[in-house]
Write an enzyme that holds these catalytic residues in place. Structure first.
Site, PDB file in Angstrom:
ATOM      1  CG  ASP A 255       4.288  85.106  -0.189  1.00 25.43           C
ATOM      2  OD1 ASP A 255       3.094  84.839   0.071  1.00 25.43           O
ATOM      3  OD2 ASP A 255       4.651  85.539  -1.305  1.00 25.43           O
ATOM      4  NE  ARG A 256      -0.858  89.590   0.457  1.00 24.47           N
ATOM      5  CZ  ARG A 256      -2.172  89.724   0.279  1.00 24.47           C
ATOM      6  NH1 ARG A 256      -2.843  88.845  -0.450  1.00 24.47           N
ATOM      7  NH2 ARG A 256      -2.818  90.736   0.848  1.00 24.47           N
TER       8      ARG A 256
ATOM      9  CG  ASP B 138      11.096  82.983   1.160  1.00 23.95           C
ATOM     10  OD1 ASP B 138      10.033  82.507   0.740  1.00 23.95           O
ATOM     11  OD2 ASP B 138      11.422  84.183   1.007  1.00 23.95           O
ATOM     12  CB  VAL B 139       9.676  77.354  -1.132  1.00 20.46           C
ATOM     13  CG1 VAL B 139       9.629  76.731  -2.521  1.00 20.46           C
ATOM     14  CG2 VAL B 139      10.459  76.471  -0.178  1.00 20.46           C
ATOM     15  N   GLY B 140       9.976  80.539  -2.818  1.00 22.76           N
ATOM     16  CA  GLY B 140       9.204  81.493  -3.591  1.00 22.76           C
ATOM     17  C   GLY B 140       8.778  80.920  -4.926  1.00 22.76           C
TER      18      GLY B 140
END
Length: 232
Positions: A88-89, A6-8
């Site tokens: 992500d959403r 997960d690349v935020g």
């Protein structure tokens, strides 16, 4: 075994997944000799992802980038321009749809930004809102005003502030909680509240403690997303 990435906007989270069990780990702990596949949700910088891709390539491990689609099984995206919805959403919506079938959900994912997404009981994504995360709200206010300041030790609350750091931090939290409350009210039915992100548990405490917090909601969404790709 899969590696979930997960690349935020401000951090990269990695986890291993085997038979549905997700274990959050550090990048240095990745057991590359056991990894069969890498699944990636990326909203942040390519530079943050480069070391992982290099390792995957050197170990000849295939990797896939998750993407948004207009539908995913019975799940339907609210965006006509579906590619404009952040992955992500979308993955938090995908995860919620499967974790709470036939239930309306309000998802509050609060980190660098706060995202509120709404899903009805039929699997129709209703859309959502994006606002600055708590830290971004505070930083912007302090940077663009005189005699307004905050600090690192004042706790967040929703009470009226009796000093400037109180007023700043409590306003940021109150605004975020109020937005999520509006999503619940607009649904006009019983909803399952779902929290995620670094400030998810804080918002849970002040909004509705009966909701459920997940520290791996995007990761769970990756797993469900992959199942549909395998069935195509």
């Amino acid at each position: 075994m899969r590696l979930l990435v997960d690349v935020g906007n401000t951090a990269v989270k990695v986890a291993t997944e085997l038979q549905g069990e997700i274990v959050l780990i550090n990048e240095a702990q990745v057991p590359w000799h056991k990894i069969d596949e890498v699944l990636i949700a990326q909203v942040g910088s390519n530079e943050d992802l480069t070391p992982i891709l290099q390792q995957a390539q050197s170990h000849q491990v295939p990797y896939l980038f998750a993407s948004v689609s207009p539908t995913l099984g019975a799940l339907k995206c609210a965006y006509a321009e579906f590619k404009n919805l952040g992955i992500d959403r979308w993955l938090t919506v995908v995860a919620s749809f499967h974790l709470f079938p036939n239930q309306a959900c309000v998802i509050v994912d609060s980190g660098t930004a706060t995202k509120v997404d709404v899903l009805d009981a039929t699997g129709q994504h209703q859309g959502g809102w994006i606002l600055p995360g708590l830290d971004m709200m505070i930083d912007s206010l302090v940077a663009n005003t005189q005699k307004v300041f905050s600090d690192t030790h004042t706790l967040f609350d929703t009470k009226l502030g009796t000093n400037t750091p109180n007023a700043v931090k409590n306003a940021a939290l109150s605004a975020t909680v109020a937005l999520a409350e509006r999503a619940v009210t607009q649904m006009g039915e019983k909803v399952q509240l779902i929290y995620a992100g670094g400030y998810g548990e804080l918002i849970q405490q002040h909004l509705d403690p009966k909701g459920i917090y997940f520290d791996d909601l995007v990761m769970q969404g990756l797993i469900y997303w992959r199942k549909y790709q395998q069935n195509d």
